[in-house]
Design a protein around this motif. Structure first.
Motif, PDB file in Angstrom:
ATOM      1  N   UNK A 172      -8.577  -3.519 -18.049  1.00  0.00           N
ATOM      2  CA  UNK A 172      -8.178  -4.840 -17.544  1.00  0.00           C
ATOM      3  C   UNK A 172      -7.374  -5.608 -18.586  1.00  0.00           C
ATOM      4  N   UNK A 173      -7.405  -5.173 -19.836  1.00  0.00           N
ATOM      5  CA  UNK A 173      -6.514  -5.715 -20.859  1.00  0.00           C
ATOM      6  C   UNK A 173      -5.184  -4.988 -20.702  1.00  0.00           C
ATOM      7  N   UNK A 174      -4.170  -5.711 -20.288  1.00  0.00           N
ATOM      8  CA  UNK A 174      -2.917  -5.082 -19.887  1.00  0.00           C
ATOM      9  C   UNK A 174      -2.027  -4.772 -21.085  1.00  0.00           C
ATOM     10  N   UNK A 175      -1.451  -3.588 -21.088  1.00  0.00           N
ATOM     11  CA  UNK A 175      -0.453  -3.211 -22.082  1.00  0.00           C
ATOM     12  C   UNK A 175       0.913  -3.573 -21.506  1.00  0.00           C
ATOM     13  N   UNK A 176       1.619  -4.483 -22.155  1.00  0.00           N
ATOM     14  CA  UNK A 176       2.852  -5.053 -21.611  1.00  0.00           C
ATOM     15  C   UNK A 176       4.022  -4.744 -22.547  1.00  0.00           C
ATOM     16  N   UNK A 177       5.131  -4.315 -21.983  1.00  0.00           N
ATOM     17  CA  UNK A 177       6.360  -4.092 -22.753  1.00  0.00           C
ATOM     18  C   UNK A 177       7.077  -5.436 -22.856  1.00  0.00           C
ATOM     19  N   UNK A 191      -6.989  -0.675 -24.582  1.00  0.00           N
ATOM     20  CA  UNK A 191      -5.561  -0.900 -24.742  1.00  0.00           C
ATOM     21  C   UNK A 191      -5.215  -1.628 -26.035  1.00  0.00           C
ATOM     22  N   UNK A 192      -6.189  -2.301 -26.628  1.00  0.00           N
ATOM     23  CA  UNK A 192      -5.935  -2.923 -27.936  1.00  0.00           C
ATOM     24  C   UNK A 192      -5.709  -1.836 -28.984  1.00  0.00           C
ATOM     25  N   UNK A 193      -6.628  -0.857 -29.021  1.00  0.00           N
ATOM     26  CA  UNK A 193      -6.487   0.247 -29.971  1.00  0.00           C
ATOM     27  C   UNK A 193      -5.250   1.089 -29.664  1.00  0.00           C
ATOM     28  N   UNK A 194      -4.992   1.320 -28.369  1.00  0.00           N
ATOM     29  CA  UNK A 194      -3.817   2.108 -28.000  1.00  0.00           C
ATOM     30  C   UNK A 194      -2.539   1.384 -28.402  1.00  0.00           C
ATOM     31  N   UNK A 195      -2.487   0.072 -28.183  1.00  0.00           N
ATOM     32  CA  UNK A 195      -1.309  -0.693 -28.578  1.00  0.00           C
ATOM     33  C   UNK A 195      -1.044  -0.610 -30.067  1.00  0.00           C
ATOM     34  N   UNK A 250      -4.327 -13.383 -25.152  1.00  0.00           N
ATOM     35  CA  UNK A 250      -5.353 -13.400 -24.117  1.00  0.00           C
ATOM     36  C   UNK A 250      -5.688 -11.973 -23.681  1.00  0.00           C
ATOM     37  N   UNK A 251      -5.479 -11.633 -22.411  1.00  0.00           N
ATOM     38  CA  UNK A 251      -5.826 -10.308 -21.916  1.00  0.00           C
ATOM     39  C   UNK A 251      -4.628  -9.385 -21.860  1.00  0.00           C
TER      40      UNK A 251
END
Length: 299
Positions: A249-254, A273-277, A292-293
């Motif tokens: 639910x934490x979105x990875x955004x370009x 997605x925090x770690x992946x980012x 935020x998210x």
């Protein structure tokens, strides 16, 4: 009577179905032998319409002519069950299963086959001793087909598959790209206007333009999602973000369109997605920040 049977299909397949609904259904079936036949007829017709969802009965304004045409086209599908228990099992088999973002689910179907649903997946299943069929609306499933004289049919947008006993991986993306891998067993495929057969180890894929590719993917890569991982091979960063967002639910955004076409390879754990980012930031040498998210890559 036909409208009542259709309403029962919707009611029994609704997410808010209760035990009282099931008891009322058994009482309705027991009240008149004709009810069982009407319900079986309505169930078979429902099963012949790809993409229908058990959510609402037909509106009162539906055209009588179109109803008659549908009944005439499906007249050969009538199958009368033996008793309220068999009818109830048929009703419960024609079920819609959905998983949310980040959720995976394992199911054993009434006839003995097994399903493993990936995150953000929507399927509808009819699975009994006499009828085995699955409609994949979106997402990905791992299907283990139990041996039977009755073939297992799979409908996924513009593709149709008839699977024998074995293990299969089927995916349908939001842009209607399709992929099916025969991990063990064989399948007949009707896709992009052509007929093909899949042997063990083969995968068939189509893109949004219905261009077909046939290959033999690495088995570990194909099955990585079963253990919460995703494998990428020279994939665009925006495609990687879209895949990651199915699991968190934490979105990875370009944040910078110029970074969308950067290429990514490797195996990554999904769901954080925090770690992946942060990992992608180091790999691609692009800035990353969290707001935020959202985890913003680039810009």
């Amino acid at each position: 009577m036909a409208r009542t049977a259709a309403e029962w299909i919707a009611r029994l397949n609704a997410e808010e179905r209760t035990v009282d609904d099931e008891q009322a259904f058994r009482a309705w079936i027991a009240a008149d032998p004709a009810h069982a036949a009407d319900f079986e007829r309505a169930t078979d017709i429902w099963a012949l319409v790809p993409g229908t969802n058990a959510a609402r009965p037909a509106p009162a304004s539906a055209s009588p002519l179109s109803r008659r045409r549908m009944m005439a086209a499906c007249a050969g599908a009538l199958a009368v069950g033996g008793g309220s228990l068999a009818i109830m099992q048929t009703a419960m088999a024609g079920t819609r299963y959905r998983t949310a973002i980040g959720e995976q689910r394992r199911l054993t179907l009434p006839e003995g086959s097994a399903l493993f649903l990936d995150a953000d997946t929507d399927v509808r299943v009819l699975a009994s001793a006499s009828r085995r069929r699955l409609w994949l609306e979106r997402g990905r499933v791992a299907l283990t087909v139990k041996p039977s004289a009755v073939p297992f049919g799979i409908e996924a947008g513009r593709g149709s598959f008839i699977a024998g006993s074995g293990r299969f991986d089927v995916r349908r993306d939001s842009d209607d790209r399709l992929a099916m891998t025969a991990l063990a067993g064989q399948a007949d495929v009707a896709i992009a206007g052509g007929q093909r057969s899949l042997s063990p180890g083969q995968r068939i894929r189509t893109d949004a333009a219905d261009v077909v590719q046939l290959d033999r993917p690495d088995v570990e890569t194909t099955q990585a999602w079963l253990s919460g991982r995703a494998a990428f091979h020279d994939d665009r960063l925006d495609a990687v973000a879209a895949e990651a967002n199915r699991y968190s639910l934490t979105r990875l955004v370009i944040a910078d369109p110029a970074t969308a076409a950067l290429r990514v390879s490797g195996m990554y754990r999904m769901g954080d997605n925090v770690a992946l980012g942060q990992a992608l930031s180091q790999l691609l040498s692009v800035p990353v920040r969290q707001v935020d998210d959202r985890v913003l890559l680039g810009g």
